[in-house]
Design an enzyme around this catalytic site. Sequence first.
Site, PDB file in Angstrom:
ATOM      1  N   SER A 160      51.090   1.257  53.194  1.00 39.03           N
ATOM      2  CA  SER A 160      52.272   1.547  52.384  1.00 39.03           C
ATOM      3  C   SER A 160      52.216   0.761  51.067  1.00 39.03           C
ATOM      4  O   SER A 160      51.236   0.889  50.328  1.00 39.03           O
ATOM      5  CB  SER A 160      53.537   1.238  53.185  1.00 39.03           C
ATOM      6  N   ASP A 199      53.513  12.835  53.529  1.00 40.75           N
ATOM      7  CA  ASP A 199      53.916  11.446  53.696  1.00 40.75           C
ATOM      8  C   ASP A 199      55.436  11.309  53.613  1.00 40.75           C
ATOM      9  O   ASP A 199      56.063  11.709  52.620  1.00 40.75           O
ATOM     10  CB  ASP A 199      53.248  10.587  52.624  1.00 40.75           C
ATOM     11  N   HIS A 241      54.171   8.221  58.106  1.00 46.15           N
ATOM     12  CA  HIS A 241      53.844   7.218  57.084  1.00 46.15           C
ATOM     13  C   HIS A 241      53.260   5.990  57.761  1.00 46.15           C
ATOM     14  O   HIS A 241      53.882   5.400  58.644  1.00 46.15           O
ATOM     15  CB  HIS A 241      55.103   6.829  56.297  1.00 46.15           C
TER      16      HIS A 241
END
Length: 436
Positions: free
Chosen positions: A180, A277, A323
């Site tokens: 991330s 995502d 994600h």
Amino acid sequence: MRARRRGGYRRTYWNWILWTLCMVLCAAGESVAAPDRLKLVWLTNTTLTCNDGTPAGYYIRRGTNTQHWVVYLEGGGYCWDASSCGARWRRRPALMSSSKWSRFRRAPALLSDDPEANPLWHDSNHVLLPYCTSDMWAGTRITRRFNTSFAFTGRLIVRSVLMELLHNGLTGRLLLVGSSAGGAGVMLHADAARRMLRSHGVRVAAVADSGWFLDRPARARRSSANAVAKFGHSLWHGTPPPACVRRYPTEPWLCYFGYRLYPHIRTPLFVFQYLFDSAQLAAEGVRSPRTREQWDAVHQTGAALRSSLKHVRATFAPACLAHGALARPEWLAINVSGVTLPRAIGCWEQRLGSGGKRARAGCAPRRLIERCSWPQCNSSCPRLRDPRTGEEVALASLLQSFGLDVSGAAAAMGLDARALSRMSRAELLPLLAPHT
């Protein structure tokens, strides 16, 4: 008197037995817990802090493979102005402070020392950098600014940790990995780390997990990704790589977007990115798609992400609505066309070790991008759950929300519509999307 004395001896004896038993159980518990946890080390440079001024640090565990290091940058979003940073402090203070860090921390999947949980790097030296700077690991603002009361020193922390590792035996190969915001941080740091460590004989490669963000227009009244990056760049005193800044001299904040930064990265880089995502979708204002219009927006984002990856040399992109992968146990099962993520990364690393030459026969291709174009068509995707109930969303219901005529699809396959709606994910996927 004798009875009282015997009672005292008996109590002493049983107290000794209980104390001994407690010590044995505690020692056994520590011996079980110790192998899969990392130990906290505070940075020696005390001027580098978390957002709130508490000290920065990292977690480390030595492995038996002394020539291989995995350094993991955690993710967790970011803030870009006084309002967003204030809200972050109220809602998620643990992402801005080290005040509650424990002395030991359980290893995430990619830093596990269990060969079954981590077949690639279980015997490597493991280093975890907890994320407490809210700046995508890009900030250099040491002093706490008056209108936010926060420092942003992510970039300086990464450099300082690498320097400390050098002084403590870093040799061989360093794999810089992040998820991330940490994945974005990996791309921002890869070349600087390679230049810094090259003279010490350390080879650097990088893996970015779910850090490939796009500057697509936001829906409704949300701030655009471009504006957020601009504000954040100013607040953090951000320092993107000079090669990218030379390409965008008047808009250096564009270098926080993976597809714009990637052409300027010279360090070997493996990009993992879900095509749908969920963090990218949330940034665009699509958090829990339910209507046909919202699903159309999801498809548009998926098409944009797919297009942005077309020039990436080593990438793995499943068609999932999720994600982050590498820190989660399910990273072992995720696959594209039957090739698992660990196998794809392992083959990529083998090629690096052989100087870029062809890896052994049967190794995975460098580029694995899902051919199927709708979300969750891959049977290895993490399960999608309804945010209101927490229950798994049935695939037939998901398809219906895309606009699929379930009754018509059932008739075309010679099935009853009710039977189709009751089918499991494993039964439906081969019928609807033979994409492997």
